[in-house]
Design an enzyme around this catalytic site. Structure first.
Site, PDB file in Angstrom:
ATOM      1  N   ARG A  98       0.814  -1.365  -0.045  1.00 55.87           N
ATOM      2  CA  ARG A  98      -0.159  -0.011   0.073  1.00 55.87           C
ATOM      3  C   ARG A  98       0.799   1.144   0.021  1.00 55.87           C
ATOM      4  O   ARG A  98       0.495   2.337  -0.863  1.00 55.87           O
ATOM      5  CB  ARG A  98      -0.787   0.045   1.085  1.00 55.87           C
ATOM      6  CG  ARG A  98      -1.850   1.184   1.379  1.00 55.87           C
ATOM      7  CD  ARG A  98      -2.191   1.708   0.128  1.00 55.87           C
ATOM      8  NE  ARG A  98      -3.144   0.675  -0.723  1.00 55.87           N
ATOM      9  CZ  ARG A  98      -3.493   0.950  -1.908  1.00 55.87           C
ATOM     10  NH1 ARG A  98      -3.082   2.094  -2.614  1.00 55.87           N
ATOM     11  NH2 ARG A  98      -4.132  -0.087  -2.525  1.00 55.87           N
ATOM     12  N   LYS A 133       1.891  24.932  -2.861  1.00 59.70           N
ATOM     13  CA  LYS A 133       0.760  24.461  -2.180  1.00 59.70           C
ATOM     14  C   LYS A 133       0.573  22.757  -2.326  1.00 59.70           C
ATOM     15  O   LYS A 133       0.248  22.306  -3.152  1.00 59.70           O
ATOM     16  CB  LYS A 133      -0.502  25.054  -3.144  1.00 59.70           C
ATOM     17  CG  LYS A 133      -0.819  26.549  -2.909  1.00 59.70           C
ATOM     18  CD  LYS A 133      -1.909  26.912  -3.861  1.00 59.70           C
ATOM     19  CE  LYS A 133      -2.086  28.428  -3.663  1.00 59.70           C
ATOM     20  NZ  LYS A 133      -3.152  28.866  -4.756  1.00 59.70           N
ATOM     21  N   LYS A 165       4.056  39.249  -1.414  1.00 56.69           N
ATOM     22  CA  LYS A 165       2.666  38.939  -2.108  1.00 56.69           C
ATOM     23  C   LYS A 165       1.740  40.095  -1.462  1.00 56.69           C
ATOM     24  O   LYS A 165       2.047  40.798  -0.853  1.00 56.69           O
ATOM     25  CB  LYS A 165       2.349  37.466  -1.436  1.00 56.69           C
ATOM     26  CG  LYS A 165       3.078  36.625  -2.320  1.00 56.69           C
ATOM     27  CD  LYS A 165       2.887  35.015  -1.739  1.00 56.69           C
ATOM     28  CE  LYS A 165       1.593  34.616  -1.830  1.00 56.69           C
ATOM     29  NZ  LYS A 165       1.493  34.328  -3.623  1.00 56.69           N
ATOM     30  N   GLU A 199       4.165  40.283  -6.065  1.00 51.46           N
ATOM     31  CA  GLU A 199       2.926  40.158  -6.720  1.00 51.46           C
ATOM     32  C   GLU A 199       2.035  41.361  -6.820  1.00 51.46           C
ATOM     33  O   GLU A 199       1.914  41.867  -5.739  1.00 51.46           O
ATOM     34  CB  GLU A 199       2.146  38.959  -5.783  1.00 51.46           C
ATOM     35  CG  GLU A 199       0.817  38.696  -6.242  1.00 51.46           C
ATOM     36  CD  GLU A 199       0.070  37.939  -5.094  1.00 51.46           C
ATOM     37  OE1 GLU A 199       0.474  36.838  -5.281  1.00 51.46           O
ATOM     38  OE2 GLU A 199      -0.710  38.471  -4.215  1.00 51.46           O
ATOM     39  N   ASP A 225      -1.575  38.620 -10.576  1.00 52.28           N
ATOM     40  CA  ASP A 225      -2.346  37.971  -9.722  1.00 52.28           C
ATOM     41  C   ASP A 225      -4.048  38.030 -10.242  1.00 52.28           C
ATOM     42  O   ASP A 225      -4.520  39.175  -9.986  1.00 52.28           O
ATOM     43  CB  ASP A 225      -2.238  37.931  -8.577  1.00 52.28           C
ATOM     44  CG  ASP A 225      -3.028  36.733  -7.741  1.00 52.28           C
ATOM     45  OD1 ASP A 225      -2.829  35.695  -8.039  1.00 52.28           O
ATOM     46  OD2 ASP A 225      -3.541  37.078  -6.734  1.00 52.28           O
TER      47      ASP A 225
END
Length: 291
Positions: A98, A133, A165, A199, A225
């Protein structure tokens, strides 16, 4: 780079999680002298990734288990293809099954999805890159899979580059600080080898960012963005090759081609790692008892 040491560390932790006190089913049900041969078989087409990770699951469970990889990472395969063979003590093969499959399925799923995005932007100047992410603890595996699919990697961690950002800029605004002045001050303290990306979410933010400086000690990339296609084209024209232009937000297989055609250099796609479906791979096991 995905090293053997890192593979072994992560796979060992997964095996410990899955069988902290051994595999009681195999130990009580399967004869000790039983041997197993298994084929890692593709139940759908895709791009393979994670071969060494798959093999490590068996090797760390039992060094006597033999794994033969029949395709390389990054190689396309058709449904029905045998990707690897496994041979050894049946108990060990069943214990590791597994974990080996989990990693191969997830990594091949990411590689396959990445390859679809890369194909969509063929013959444009844009490259497909991943984001942070990622699944906690599995970033190196998932980033490796993105490369296997023909994509590229963004910064690996918060320690690798400056990336200002929207939330960073919001804090500056709260302090009534000029974005240009704040970036200029930061650039004056940074090593010349540190890449700086900023950004923006509006066209009017571009010039104040560029005003902080360009070149080896200046801004290297501007991320546009969640821009509309029209604003992406306008942003590319405004920047006019002075820095790398990255597009992010609202990127899907349906939209990525049009985004690429605006002239951006980079398209970052969080879905490569946070939304990739595990590929359907199976381990077909055959067991026999010696003697």
């Amino acid at each position: 780079m995905l090293t053997q040491a890192h593979i072994d560390r992560v796979v060992a932790a997964a095996l410990e999680e899955d069988a902290p006190w051994g595999d009681v089913t195999s130990e009580y049900l399967i004869p000790e002298d039983a041997r197993a041969t298994a084929d890692l078989t593709a139940r759908e087409s895709g791009v393979f990734s994670g071969g060494e990770v798959f093999a490590a699951a068996f090797r760390l469970t039992d060094p006597t288990v033999e794994v033969r990889l029949l395709v390389d990472d990054g190689e396309f395969f058709e449904r029905g293809a045998v990707l690897a063979t496994v041979h050894g003590p049946a108990r060990s093969v069943l214990t590791a099954e597994r974990i080996g499959l989990n990693f191969a399925q997830r990594m091949s799923g990411t590689a396959t999805l990445t390859a679809l995005y890369v194909a969509e932007v063929a013959h444009t100047t844009a490259r497909i890159v991943d984001t942070r992410k990622t699944t906690p603890g599995l970033r190196q595996f998932e980033r490796h899979a993105v490369r296997n699919g023909g994509g590229h990697n963004h910064r690996f961690s918060l320690s690798d580059a400056v990336m200002a950002k929207d939330n960073h800029l919001a804090v500056l605004a709260e302090k009534h600080a000029s974005v240009t002045a704040a970036l200029t001050a930061a650039l004056s303290r940074l090593p010349h080898t540190t890449h700086v990306e900023v950004e923006v979410d509006r066209l009017e933010q571009i010039e104040p960012v560029l005003a902080a400086g360009l070149g080896a000690r200046g801004i290297g990339t501007i991320m546009l963005d969640n821009f509309s296609l029209e604003d992406l084209r306008a942003g590319v024209a405004l920047i006019d090759g002075r820095v790398t232009v990255e597009a992010s937000g609202g990127v899907s297989l349906e939209t990525v081609r049009a985004i690429a055609e605006t002239g951006v250099d980079v398209i970052s796609v969080g879905a490569l790692t946070h939304s990739a479906r595990a590929l359907d791979l199976g381990l077909d096991v055959r067991i026999r008892t010696d003697g």
